[in-house]
Each structure stands twice: as structure tokens, then as C-alpha cells.
Design an enzyme around this catalytic site. Structure first.
Site, mmCIF file in Angstrom:
data_model
loop_
_atom_site.group_PDB
_atom_site.id
_atom_site.type_symbol
_atom_site.label_atom_id
_atom_site.label_comp_id
_atom_site.label_asym_id
_atom_site.label_seq_id
_atom_site.Cartn_x
_atom_site.Cartn_y
_atom_site.Cartn_z
ATOM 1 N N CYS A 1 6.769 5.705 -10.921
ATOM 2 C CA CYS A 1 6.877 5.988 -9.482
ATOM 3 C C CYS A 1 7.719 4.921 -8.795
ATOM 4 C CB CYS A 1 5.500 6.124 -8.848
ATOM 5 S SG CYS A 1 4.522 4.631 -8.962
ATOM 6 N N PHE B 1 -4.421 4.177 -16.319
ATOM 7 C CA PHE B 1 -4.241 4.013 -14.869
ATOM 8 C C PHE B 1 -4.837 5.237 -14.176
ATOM 9 C CE2 PHE B 1 -0.673 1.983 -17.083
ATOM 10 C CZ PHE B 1 -0.783 0.666 -16.652
ATOM 11 N N ASP C 1 -8.887 1.964 -15.995
ATOM 12 C CA ASP C 1 -8.334 1.433 -14.741
ATOM 13 C C ASP C 1 -8.965 0.067 -14.512
ATOM 14 O OD1 ASP C 1 -6.727 2.979 -12.259
ATOM 15 O OD2 ASP C 1 -7.812 1.160 -11.667
ATOM 16 N N ARG D 1 -0.914 17.231 -12.803
ATOM 17 C CA ARG D 1 -2.324 17.373 -13.211
ATOM 18 C C ARG D 1 -2.595 18.798 -13.688
ATOM 19 N NH1 ARG D 1 -3.419 14.649 -8.122
ATOM 20 N NH2 ARG D 1 -3.419 12.424 -8.545
ATOM 21 N N ASP E 1 0.270 6.705 -16.209
ATOM 22 C CA ASP E 1 0.730 6.800 -14.813
ATOM 23 C C ASP E 1 0.546 5.465 -14.103
ATOM 24 O OD1 ASP E 1 1.606 7.814 -12.385
ATOM 25 O OD2 ASP E 1 -0.354 8.640 -11.855
HETATM 26 N N1 SAH Z 1 -3.017 8.530 -12.175
HETATM 27 C C1 SAH Z 1 -3.695 8.236 -10.947
HETATM 28 C C2 SAH Z 1 -2.900 7.313 -10.060
HETATM 29 C C3 SAH Z 1 -2.574 5.985 -10.691
HETATM 30 S S1 SAH Z 1 -2.237 4.750 -9.534
HETATM 31 C C4 SAH Z 1 -4.054 9.533 -10.244
HETATM 32 O O1 SAH Z 1 -3.726 10.598 -10.748
HETATM 33 O O2 SAH Z 1 -4.674 9.475 -9.182
HETATM 34 C C5 SAH Z 1 -2.269 3.330 -10.472
HETATM 35 C C6 SAH Z 1 -3.645 2.818 -10.869
HETATM 36 O O3 SAH Z 1 -3.451 1.756 -11.769
HETATM 37 C C7 SAH Z 1 -4.516 2.249 -9.773
HETATM 38 O O4 SAH Z 1 -5.748 2.909 -9.790
HETATM 39 C C8 SAH Z 1 -4.712 0.769 -10.123
HETATM 40 O O5 SAH Z 1 -6.049 0.333 -9.882
HETATM 41 C C9 SAH Z 1 -4.451 0.774 -11.582
HETATM 42 N N2 SAH Z 1 -3.899 -0.432 -12.193
HETATM 43 C C10 SAH Z 1 -2.832 -1.170 -11.786
HETATM 44 N N3 SAH Z 1 -2.524 -2.105 -12.693
HETATM 45 C C11 SAH Z 1 -3.395 -1.949 -13.717
HETATM 46 C C12 SAH Z 1 -3.572 -2.597 -14.977
HETATM 47 N N4 SAH Z 1 -2.762 -3.578 -15.367
HETATM 48 N N5 SAH Z 1 -4.563 -2.164 -15.777
HETATM 49 C C13 SAH Z 1 -5.381 -1.174 -15.392
HETATM 50 N N6 SAH Z 1 -5.249 -0.508 -14.225
HETATM 51 C C14 SAH Z 1 -4.274 -0.896 -13.405
#
Ligand code: SAH
Length: 399
Positions: free
Chosen positions: A340, A227, A249, A211, A300
Site C-alpha cells: 500500500c 498483518f 499482528d 477479501r 498485507d
Molecule cells: N490486512 C488487514 C490490514 C493490515 S494493516 C485488513 O485486512 O484489515 C497492517 C497491520 O500490520 C496493522 O494491524 C499493524 O498492527 C500490523 N503491523 C505493522 N507492523 C507489524 C509487524 N512488524 N508485525 C506484525 N504486525 C505488524
């Protein structure tokens, strides 16, 4: 009768090199260790002592080493010593700058099956194995003693516990139900963390360094944060001088927190915030049809694979996302892309991103190789502790 497990010939090698895991196939026999999570001596096939571990015959990952000292018990005194040592290895927290971190990172801090995260005055822990479950009371007492937390929450609600024969548990041990949220600081950003409903223990602490890097590249950029969860990257981009940030998201709860985070981090107030609740795969296609373009894209996604049989499918998912992202980037634009999934190696991830670039007809200059933040250390003797891989690359045309 001594509690011990005797390994098959040759299976002592990885143990001697410091690896903490013993799979059931490596064990010749177990003796006096019926209780799931019982502590045992680990011995080679000749009966030579190797280490102290806890053992669970229900799990294919049957034993995890917690000490190499003969006679060491997994008790409150040991837990206290190990947790204090893990805390001492972390940089001190700084009010207003950095008030959240992972204090105990399971095997990588020599406490297999235990995770402890601190979010300002809130402490959240996770117990993932039967061996640690037996120590639950001792863990509670130790955390209270060391941290004296305002709020203490157990988030042992990970499905992986079923592999140990454990059900999920979620409990507020100190504090009231209305106190489960707090505001923690990361790199000076004030971020709301919901320790009860949030993912994992509330926040993705492992992306702190990425970040910070994204912040440093965001000046003047139109940013797409895929995401986004609660917007750690989005707020970093705003602080870094972005012109516009679209966060995507599927979770409404996460986007609501994101909107609040945006408000509680003033500065660069002309930056346009758009929060989109959508499936990222579908939304990226929609953007492509619209001819949208971005200067900086963060990708992510959640973990795509936890079982070797599905690695190929996961790779197709990563490739799809990265291909779409590359198509949406302006010439010279930046992509910060992550995986991840522990089962996907750094090499494999890079190959998948390369495959995406070939299909997109672009080249990428990799400016940074990224990994989990330093409070999630990688133990050399335990390569499985590396799970988060990332690349920050610039789109350049093939000449
Ligand atoms: N980048 C974020 C962490 C991402 S975790 C940070 O810095 O905090 C992954 C995220 O993807 C979660 O919030 C989950 O709600 C979302 N997610 C999972 N599958 C998804 C999809 N198909 N479309 C949109 N969001 C999704």
C-alpha cells in the site's frame, strides 16, 4: 487585490490535463494568499485562468485544485454538492451485506484533503490539508445534513498534517465515548470497527475486493494471514471453508477485535482459529524453522515508505516477507501479497515479488492483479491516487 498564484512557464501543462497538485517549485508568485489554505485562482504565466485551488505556502505540495469553474468558492454549498455526488457514485448500502464504504476519497472524488468513511450509522472523517481545515465547520454541517449520523467522529490524527502546519485532532462530535465502536458489514461479514482507536478511520476498507477473492480460494485451506489487523481476511477465509486460520499482528487491540469478529460470523465452526501477537518478520522465520506449510498466505503489511529516499529499504522489506511466504507455501499454494506504499509502483512491486521467487527457487503463476476497492477510485489524470497493489499467485516448481 485578486488572490491568485501564477505558474512558471510550462507548468500549466499537467493542470490542463486534469492533475490537481501544484508543487511550490512550479509557482512563480503568489498574490494575496497569505492565510494557509486560502482559495486562489491558478493562472498560467500569462495570467490566463486555469483553475480554482487552495494554497498553503508552508507545504511543498503548495496548492490543490478543487474546481475548474472560474469564481467557484470552496463553501458549504459546494461541499454539499460534491459530497452528494460522491455518494451517488457509490453503490447503495445493503443491510446485512454491505454497510460500510468510503464515501469521499479525497482528490479522487474532487475534494482534495477530505476523507469520509461510513460504517453503518457511524460516520468518520479526516481533514488532511489547511485548505480543508478552513472549511471544517462547513464540512461538519454538511455531513450532519446529508447523513444524519448516529455517531460522528473526526480522525484528523494523521502525522501528514504536520506538512501543512496543522496539529493532529481527534474528536467525537456526535455520540458518547462508549459508542465509538460499531458493527459494519462487508461482503456479508459482520465486522467490528473501532472508529476511535482503530487504524485510519477504523478499518481497511480498501481491501474489500481482495477479501472476497481470498474467500473464494479458501476451501479446505490452512491459511496464514500476516498483518491481520482485525481479521477481515481471516473471517473471509473462514467463510470460504478454510480448515485453519493463523492470524498474525503486533496489535493486541486488533487481535481482540478479531476474536470477537470470529464469534460473530458463525459457520464453518470446525475451522481452527489461532491468533498470534508477534512481529511478522520474526514469526515467519520461526515458522520456517519449524517446517510449517500453508495452502494460502495473505501478506498485507502496513505502508513501508512515504519518502523517495527510502524506497530501496522498503523493497528489501517486501522482498524479505514474500521470500519467507513463498518458502512456507505448499506446492500449488496461493499467496495474496500487497503493497500500500504509493511510492512503489505496480511494476516495481511485481519485480520485487519476482526477485523473492527467484531467491526462493520457485515460480509463481499470477492469477489476479489486485488493487484498491472501487470506493477508492483511481483517477486517470491523477495516477498518485493508485496506492494499493496486489498479486494473487500460485507457487509452482521450476521445471
Ligand atoms: N490486512 C488487514 C490490514 C493490515 S494493516 C485488513 O485486512 O484489515 C497492517 C497491520 O500490520 C496493522 O494491524 C499493524 O498492527 C500490523 N503491523 C505493522 N507492523 C507489524 C509487524 N512488524 N508485525 C506484525 N504486525 C505488524
Amino acid at each position: 487585490m485578486k488572490s491568485q498564484i501564477i505558474l512558471k512557464p510550462g507548468k500549466e501543462k499537467s493542470i490542463k490535463l486534469g492533475h490537481p497538485w501544484i508543487f511550490s517549485g512550479a509557482i512563480q508568485r503568489a498574490q494575496n494568499a497569505e492565510q494557509a489554505g486560502a482559495t486562489v485562482d491558478v493562472c498560467d504565466h500569462k495570467g490566463q485562468f486555469l483553475a480554482r485551488a487552495y494554497y498553503n505556502s508552508k507545504s511543498s505540495l503548495a496548492a490543490r485544485i478543487f474546481s475548474r469553474q472560474p469564481g467557484q468558492e470552496l463553501d458549504q454549498a459546494f461541499l454539499e454538492r460534491q459530497i452528494r455526488a460522491a455518494l451517488a457514485r457509490r453503490p447503495a448500502l445493503r443491510p446485512g451485506v454491505q454497510t460500510m464504504h468510503r464515501v469521499v476519497a479525497s482528490e479522487a472524488d474532487f475534494l482534495p484533503g477530505l476523507i469520509v468513511d461510513q460504517y453503518a450509522g457511524h460516520l468518520v472523517f479526516q481533514i488532511l490539508t489547511a485548505g480543508m481545515e478552513l472549511q471544517r465547520e462547513a464540512i461538519l454541517e454538511t455531513l450532519k445534513k446529508i447523513f444524519d449520523p448516529e455517531v460522528l467522529i473526526e480522525r484528523s490524527d494523521e502525522a501528514i498534517r504536520s506538512k501543512e502546519g496543522l496539529s493532529e485532532r481527534k474528536e467525537i462530535l456526535i455520540g458518547r465515548p462508549e459508542d465509538v465502536r460499531t458493527v459494519g458489514h462487508e461482503n456479508g461479514m459482520a465486522l467490528t470497527v473501532d472508529c476511535w482507536e482503530g487504524h485510519k478511520t477504523g478499518f481497511y476498507l480498501d481491501q474489500r475486493l481482495a477479501r472476497q477473492l481470498v474467500e473464494s480460494y479458501a476451501q479446505g485451506a490452512e491459511v496464514l494471514n500476516c498483518f491481520s489487523y482485525t481479521g477481515g481476511f481471516s473471517i473471509a477465509a473462514k467463510r470460504g471453508g478454510a480448515r485453519r486460520v493463523i492470524s498474525v499482528d503486533e496489535s493486541k487491540a486488533a487481535l481482540d477485535i478479531l476474536a470477537g469478529n470470529w464469534q460473530q460470523n458463525p459457520g464453518n465452526d470446525d475451522c481452527q482459529m489461532e491468533n498470534v501477537r508477534a512481529d511478522v518478520f520474526a514469526y515467519l522465520r520461526q515458522l520456517r524453522e519449524q517446517g510449517a506449510r500453508f495452502d494460502l498466505i495473505v501478506m498485507d503489511p502496513p505502508k513501508f515508505v512515504s519518502d523517495r529516499a527510502h524506497i530501496d529499504r522498503a523493497c528489501r522489506g517486501y522482498k524479505d516477507l514474500n521470500l519467507l511466504a513463498m518458502q512456507l507455501l505448499r506446492e500449488g499454494g496461493l499467496l495474496a501479497t500487497f503493497s500500500c506504499s504509493g511510492l512503489i509502483s505496480r511494476d516495481l512491486f511485481q519485480k520485487v515479488v519476482f526477485g523473492a521467487s527467484v531467491d526462493a527457487g520457485v515460480d509463481m503463476q499470477i492469477l489476479h492483479q489486485l488493487s484498491q476497492a472501487d470506493d477508492h477510485p483511481l483517477l486517470l489524470s491523477f495516477p498518485e491516487s493508485l496506492y494499493l497493489k496486489g498479486l494473487l499467485g500460485r507457487k509452482v516448481s521450476l521445471s
